[in-house]
Enzyme design. Structure first.
Site, PDB file in Angstrom:
ATOM      1  N   GLU A   1      48.592  46.067  -9.814  1.00 50.12           N
ATOM      2  CA  GLU A   1      48.177  46.947  -8.729  1.00 50.12           C
ATOM      3  C   GLU A   1      48.668  48.368  -9.032  1.00 50.12           C
ATOM      4  O   GLU A   1      49.827  48.529  -9.413  1.00 50.12           O
ATOM      5  CB  GLU A   1      48.765  46.490  -7.387  1.00 50.12           C
ATOM      6  CG  GLU A   1      48.186  47.298  -6.232  1.00 50.12           C
ATOM      7  CD  GLU A   1      48.684  46.842  -4.853  1.00 50.12           C
ATOM      8  OE1 GLU A   1      49.486  45.903  -4.776  1.00 50.12           O
ATOM      9  OE2 GLU A   1      48.250  47.471  -3.887  1.00 50.12           O
TER      10      GLU A   1
ATOM     11  N   ALA B   1      58.466  45.205  -5.311  1.00 47.70           N
ATOM     12  CA  ALA B   1      57.983  43.872  -5.641  1.00 47.70           C
ATOM     13  C   ALA B   1      56.460  43.870  -5.573  1.00 47.70           C
ATOM     14  O   ALA B   1      55.867  44.840  -5.116  1.00 47.70           O
ATOM     15  CB  ALA B   1      58.530  42.846  -4.656  1.00 47.70           C
ATOM     16  N   MET B   2      55.861  42.763  -6.029  1.00 48.80           N
ATOM     17  CA  MET B   2      54.399  42.697  -6.066  1.00 48.80           C
ATOM     18  C   MET B   2      53.924  41.303  -5.685  1.00 48.80           C
ATOM     19  O   MET B   2      54.427  40.303  -6.195  1.00 48.80           O
ATOM     20  CB  MET B   2      53.929  43.080  -7.485  1.00 48.80           C
ATOM     21  CG  MET B   2      52.442  42.990  -7.684  1.00 48.80           C
ATOM     22  SD  MET B   2      51.562  44.187  -6.616  1.00 48.80           S
ATOM     23  CE  MET B   2      50.037  43.283  -6.351  1.00 48.80           C
ATOM     24  N   GLU B   3      52.905  41.293  -4.821  1.00 52.82           N
ATOM     25  CA  GLU B   3      52.478  40.061  -4.157  1.00 52.82           C
ATOM     26  C   GLU B   3      51.456  39.243  -4.946  1.00 52.82           C
ATOM     27  O   GLU B   3      50.660  38.516  -4.341  1.00 52.82           O
ATOM     28  CB  GLU B   3      51.887  40.433  -2.791  1.00 52.82           C
ATOM     29  CG  GLU B   3      50.528  41.184  -2.834  1.00 52.82           C
ATOM     30  CD  GLU B   3      50.636  42.708  -2.747  1.00 52.82           C
ATOM     31  OE1 GLU B   3      51.708  43.254  -3.087  1.00 52.82           O
ATOM     32  OE2 GLU B   3      49.648  43.344  -2.339  1.00 52.82           O
ATOM     33  N   ASN B   4      51.448  39.298  -6.273  1.00 53.83           N
ATOM     34  CA  ASN B   4      50.477  38.538  -7.066  1.00 53.83           C
ATOM     35  C   ASN B   4      50.321  37.115  -6.531  1.00 53.83           C
ATOM     36  O   ASN B   4      51.305  36.460  -6.222  1.00 53.83           O
ATOM     37  CB  ASN B   4      50.953  38.445  -8.517  1.00 53.83           C
ATOM     38  CG  ASN B   4      51.471  39.755  -9.021  1.00 53.83           C
ATOM     39  OD1 ASN B   4      50.749  40.729  -9.050  1.00 53.83           O
ATOM     40  ND2 ASN B   4      52.752  39.793  -9.376  1.00 53.83           N
TER      41      ASN B   4
ATOM     42  N   HIS C   1      57.868  40.403   3.139  1.00 48.93           N
ATOM     43  CA  HIS C   1      56.705  41.286   2.984  1.00 48.93           C
ATOM     44  C   HIS C   1      55.732  40.730   1.940  1.00 48.93           C
ATOM     45  O   HIS C   1      54.533  40.593   2.203  1.00 48.93           O
ATOM     46  CB  HIS C   1      57.182  42.686   2.589  1.00 48.93           C
ATOM     47  CG  HIS C   1      56.091  43.680   2.382  1.00 48.93           C
ATOM     48  ND1 HIS C   1      55.718  44.592   3.335  1.00 48.93           N
ATOM     49  CD2 HIS C   1      55.275  43.907   1.317  1.00 48.93           C
ATOM     50  CE1 HIS C   1      54.725  45.338   2.882  1.00 48.93           C
ATOM     51  NE2 HIS C   1      54.436  44.941   1.642  1.00 48.93           N
ATOM     52  N   GLU C   2      56.260  40.408   0.773  1.00 51.39           N
ATOM     53  CA  GLU C   2      55.368  39.918  -0.300  1.00 51.39           C
ATOM     54  C   GLU C   2      54.766  38.575   0.077  1.00 51.39           C
ATOM     55  O   GLU C   2      53.595  38.313  -0.185  1.00 51.39           O
ATOM     56  CB  GLU C   2      56.110  39.817  -1.639  1.00 51.39           C
ATOM     57  CG  GLU C   2      56.806  41.098  -2.090  1.00 51.39           C
ATOM     58  CD  GLU C   2      55.959  42.350  -2.044  1.00 51.39           C
ATOM     59  OE1 GLU C   2      54.736  42.252  -2.200  1.00 51.39           O
ATOM     60  OE2 GLU C   2      56.519  43.450  -1.829  1.00 51.39           O
TER      61      GLU C   2
ATOM     62  N   HIS D   1      51.893  38.982   2.453  1.00 51.22           N
ATOM     63  CA  HIS D   1      50.670  39.465   1.807  1.00 51.22           C
ATOM     64  C   HIS D   1      49.737  38.310   1.410  1.00 51.22           C
ATOM     65  O   HIS D   1      48.555  38.535   1.185  1.00 51.22           O
ATOM     66  CB  HIS D   1      51.014  40.237   0.531  1.00 51.22           C
ATOM     67  CG  HIS D   1      51.179  41.723   0.715  1.00 51.22           C
ATOM     68  ND1 HIS D   1      50.324  42.489   1.464  1.00 51.22           N
ATOM     69  CD2 HIS D   1      52.084  42.588   0.179  1.00 51.22           C
ATOM     70  CE1 HIS D   1      50.706  43.767   1.405  1.00 51.22           C
ATOM     71  NE2 HIS D   1      51.780  43.855   0.642  1.00 51.22           N
TER      72      HIS D   1
HETATM   73  N1  B3K Z   1      51.516  45.984  -3.265  1.00 54.58           N
HETATM   74  C1  B3K Z   1      52.690  46.389  -3.996  1.00 54.58           C
HETATM   75  C2  B3K Z   1      52.689  47.834  -4.350  1.00 54.58           C
HETATM   76  C3  B3K Z   1      51.994  48.153  -5.589  1.00 54.58           C
HETATM   77  C4  B3K Z   1      52.222  49.590  -5.979  1.00 54.58           C
HETATM   78  C5  B3K Z   1      51.406  49.974  -7.151  1.00 54.58           C
HETATM   79  N2  B3K Z   1      51.660  51.331  -7.605  1.00 54.58           N
HETATM   80  C6  B3K Z   1      53.949  46.055  -3.286  1.00 54.58           C
HETATM   81  C7  B3K Z   1      53.828  45.897  -1.837  1.00 54.58           C
HETATM   82  O1  B3K Z   1      53.520  46.785  -1.091  1.00 54.58           O
HETATM   83  O2  B3K Z   1      54.002  44.798  -1.392  1.00 54.58           O
HETATM   84 ZN    ZN Z   2      52.957  45.531   0.485  1.00 54.33          ZN
END
Ligand code: B3K
Ligand code: ZN
Length: 885
Positions: free
Chosen positions: A127, A267-270, A302-303, A306
């Site tokens: 992302e 962090a990232m919600e993959n 939060h993640e 998502h």
């Molecule tokens: N969705 C990601 C953020 C990604 C940022 C990319 N530059 C984390 C979050 O908001 O949960």
């Molecule tokens: Zn987020």
């Protein structure tokens, strides 16, 4: 890197994709000096757009194309076109399959976007637009595909191979091995993830509300296994909370989190495979503060949230980012409020919003929560999109009520499951479920800037009528000079002299509707008249901060004191205290500027004494009440921010309070310290509250000259059984004039934690934040420390970021050295990691806030960045917007 002037992408130009990718098969071969990615894309024409066959334009950057076939036929070099950013070919039918093989270099990827190395492992961050650095693809969120991914790597060095979804198969090939993962849920490429490494995991399980068992795994490097339990507990709490509060159940058989050390954000919600900055997942009493524990809990939540608000229902395009981020921040804030103290959480969030997001709204990068245009989308992961976005969702709940809001969210998820949608779709679901017209409310999505809400009151004793007049306006922001009135929900109560809350009946109503209610202010000027009021009441306005506006009502000191005492809304009790303190501080700032003698405020000292004596007051709340408005907030509120006068005034007031209240503070401190030294650490709300108060008291006490306080501080530093108390004491020493104790503490801390990167980050931060002279030189020296690296975003944030963004008095040194230092770092980081470079720049973009000589120095540095050579789109956008207009 930019080769020509970047152009802005406009929301109004949105067009649905010409093609969809129905299935995506990926095969990664990971090596130390390159990696190979083979992709099989099953593509179909978007028949809504016609039956002709326009060229297929796949996104791709920094890829070395090895081979390409269309429906199994190799394409000759003249059958496709390659540019810096695209692979273009001509389909021959509406349904077809493209195979590509590309070579990439994760080992050289310092931007930490796409596939990269963090330490010994491979990981990804896609992302917003990182997937195009992995393979040729339609890298846009409205193209959703079912992914199957195979990862191949050396067996010994990368025993763990992960991707999204459920594990499908695995096998060995000599010294290498492979694993295949299948994600049954269609997703955009930005949610793709891959991890390969020598990782260990803590495993647990969760039984969902429909009785399915989900395996939970948190993967870390082996030395961090002891720091995972808090994240695991937080994950299970989040999963239960989302079922109970939103009816949302997890959908795969497995949910994984991986901790990585080099990560651009939190962090990232993959899908099914969240990748976390280690700072947002690892926590143990000895290494992480209470704040870090709470951050882990909030980010894990939060993640996880998502998975529904972002993954099952995603964004149509990146202008809609707040659709998932604003909603998810609102969800995580409510989760934290339920797990901890609701009032304290609200106070923290509002203080943060007012200090930082309001400043963004007043600066050159101001944008609506749904921006109209961007050059680099990475620049729009902002406080406005996230935090103000969450406030907008909160206002919807306030206006619609809890039950209708839940109906709206159920409808939104049911209606759009599996789709990529817009903010309008979200509001429409809320409107349809509640029957409330939200047409005007939607201005919050399109207008930037922080509205001002000025309130005045008139009491007609003879008629028993009390009238409140509301006037709203919103300052011009870049590209938006005139604003239309917003819908501003104002939660309010009216207090009688004895502190009771009066029944509220508007003139046009037949009877009273409770003692607190929400008024919707929708016009530029609007009046509400309450009837049946015997004596002039005291209004409690914007309770719980019911709208992200700047409220103005001319309270007298006595009225503020009454609100502090009687308001049934905890947030507004705190707010009244803040307003009182702001009034005092602003007077002191003016006194500093005029060269007048400074005087402490006897009344404030009495108020604080009363608070300290009130044993019924929750410790966390007391800690908040004793905290003066920050220097950053004072700067934001000033027309021209005089950081040195602000610092001097605030320090003076702190000092005078510390002197006046030495005895009660010292007693309370010692009592708390005695309790804390006896108890085993827990990140519980109650313990956190106690430690928070203890820290506030110690900071005040250290402003006095008492030798016993100094020894107590050193003792707390040396004897604390947790990082919270140890760091409180260290910060006090670092900001104190006691050089010997300071140096001794810093050295022993560094020796004890030399091998713990996250703890060393705190060591860097505490020094970067010191308001003592010489801090810049110290920061520059620390950049040479073996534990520092410009390639690691956590280090950069801890040292450079804290100095420039959180140490105003040193950063704004008169000689401009702070500005020069920041510009130098931005110029270096522009080439290494554009996202971090651009983030770091923020303090320089605020040049308009300062006096003319500072403005000139700051502008000079921005211009020096422009002239420094080829700028990334990230840095270019921020610098050019800052210098414009
Ligand atoms: N969705 C990601 C953020 C990604 C940022 C990319 N530059 C984390 C979050 O908001 O949960
Ligand atoms: Zn987020």
């Amino acid at each position: 890197m930019r080769t020509e002037t970047p152009v802005a992408v406009q929301l109004k130009d949105y067009q649905a994709p010409d093609y969809f990718i129905e299935r995506t098969l990926l095969d990664f071969d990971l090596y130390d000096d390159h990696s190979t990615v083979r992709a099989e894309l099953t593509i179909a024409r978007n028949t809504d757009k016609g039956s002709d066959l326009p060229p297929l334009r796949l996104d791709g950057q920094q890829l070395e194309l090895v081979s390409i076939t269309l429906d199994g036929q190799a394409l000759a070099a003249d059958a496709y076109q390659l540019t810096d950013s695209h692979l273009i070919l001509q389909p021959l039918s509406a349904n077809f399959v493209v195979h590509t093989e590309v070579r990439i270099h994760p080992e050289n990827n310092t931007a930490l976007e796409g596939l990269y190395r963090s330490g010994k492992m491979f990981c990804t961050q896609c992302e917003a637009e990182g997937f195009r650095k992995i393979t040729y693809y339609l890298d846009r969120p409205d193209v959703m595909s079912a992914f199957t991914t195979t990862v191949r790597a050396d067996k010994q060095r990368f025993p763990v191979l992960l991707s999204n979804g459920n594990p499908l198969a695995q096998g060995e090939e000599g010294t290498r091995h492979w694993a295949t993962w299948e994600d049954p849920f269609k997703k955009p490429a930005y949610l793709f993830a891959l991890v390969a490494g020598d990782l260990w995991c803590v495993e647990d399980s969760f039984t969902t509300m429909s009785g399915r068992d989900v395996a939970l795994r948190i993967y870390v490097e082996p030395e961090n296994l002891g720091k995972v339990q808090h994240a695991m507990d937080s994950l299970k709490k989040s999963m239960r909370w989302d079922e109970e509060v939103y009816g949302r159940e997890y959908d795969l058989d497995i949910f994984m989190i991986v901790a990585v050390s080099d990560f651009n954000m939190g962090a990232m919600e993959n899908k099914g495979l969240n990748i976390f900055n280690s700072s947002c997942v690892l926590a143990s009493p000895d290494t992480a503060t209470d704040a870090a524990h709470q951050r882990v809990e909030a980010v894990v939540a939060h993640e996880y949230f998502h998975n529904w608000s972002g993954n099952r229902v995603t964004c149509r395009d990146w202008f809609q980012l707040s659709l998932k981020e604003g909603f998810t921040v609102f969800r995580d804030a409510e989760f934290s409020a339920d797990m901890n103290s609701r009032t304290v959480k609200r106070i923290e969030d509002v203080a943060f919003l007012r200090t930082n997001q309001f400043a963004e709204d007043a600066g050159p990068m101001a944008h609506p929560i749904r921006p109209d245009a961007y050059i680099e989308i990475s620049n729009f992961y902002t406080l406005t999109v996230y935090e103000k976005g969450a406030e907008v969702v909160r206002m919807l709940r306030t206006l619609l009520g809890e039950a209708n809001f839940r109906k709206g969210s159920d409808l939104y998820f049911a209606r759009h499951d599996g789709q990529a949608v817009t903010c309008d779709d979200f509001v429409q679901a809320m409107q349809d479920a509640s029957g409330t017209d939200l047409g005007q409310f939607k201005r919050w999505y399109s207008q930037a800037g922080t509205p001002r809400l000025t309130v005045s009151s008139y009491f007609d004793k003879a008629a028993g009528e009390y009238t409140l007049t509301f006037q709203q306006s919103c300052p011009a922001t870049p590209g938006q000079s005139d604003k239309l009135p917003f819908v501003i929900p104002v939660e309010l109560a009216l207090l009688a002299a004895d502190g009771s809350h009066l029944p509220l009946q508007l003139k046009e109503e037949d009877n009273a509707q409770g003692c607190e209610r929400v008024l919707a202010v929708t016009e530029a000027e609007q009046q509400f008249t309450f009837v049946g009021i015997a004596n002039e009441p005291l209004p409690s306005l914007l309770r719980s901060f019911s709208a992200p506006v700047k409220l103005r009502y001319d309270y007298s000191r006595e009225q503020l004191l009454a609100l502090m005492r009687y308001d049934s809304d905890g947030f507004n009790r705190w707010e009244a205290g803040q307003q009182l303190q702001l009034e005092i501080l602003n007077q002191l700032i003016a006194d500093v500027q005029a060269g007048r003698e400074l005087r402490g405020d006897v009344q404030l000292a009495e108020v604080f004494a009363g608070l300290l004596a009130d044993t019924s007051l929750d410790a966390a709340m007391l800690a908040e009440m004793l905290t003066l408005p920050s220097e950053a907030l004072l700067a934001e509120l000033a027309d021209v921010a005089d950081v040195h006068a602000i610092h001097q005034a605030r320090e003076f007031l702190r000092q005078s309070l510390a002197q006046a209240l030495h005895q009660p503070m010292w007693q309370r401190y010692q009592a708390l310290r005695a309790v804390h030294s006896e108890q085993a650490y827990a990140a519980s709300a109650e313990q956190i509250a106690g430690r928070s108060l203890q820290g506030k008291l110690l900071a005040y006490l250290m402003l006095s000259e008492h030798g016993d306080v100094r020894s107590a501080c050193v003792a707390q530093f040396e004897q604390a059984n947790n990082m919270t108390e140890r760091l409180q004491a260290l910060a006090c020493l670092v900001n104190s004039p006691f050089v010997a104790e300071k140096q001794q503490a810093l050295a022993s801390f560094a020796a004890a934690y030399a091998d713990d990167a996250l703890v060393m980050d705190q060591w860097f931060s505490v020094q970067a934040g010191s308001s003592c002279p010489g801090t810049l030189a110290q920061v520059q020296a620390l950049m040479q420390h073996p534990a520092f690296s410009l390639k690691n975003p956590n280090k950069v944030r801890a040292l450079v970021g804290v100095f420039c963004a959180q140490n105003a008095v040193q950063f704004h040194a008169e000689d401009g050295a702070g500005y020069r230092f920041l510009a130098d770092q931005v110029i270096t980081l522009n080439a290494l990691n554009p996202q971090i470079a651009s983030r770091l720049l923020t303090p320089l973009t605020r040049w308009r806030k300062y006096a003319p000589d500072r403005q000139a120095q700051m502008r000079n540095e921005l211009e020096r960045i422009v002239a420094s050579g080829e700028l990334s789109a990230d840095v270019y956008e921020v610098v050019s917007k800052s210098l414009a207009s």
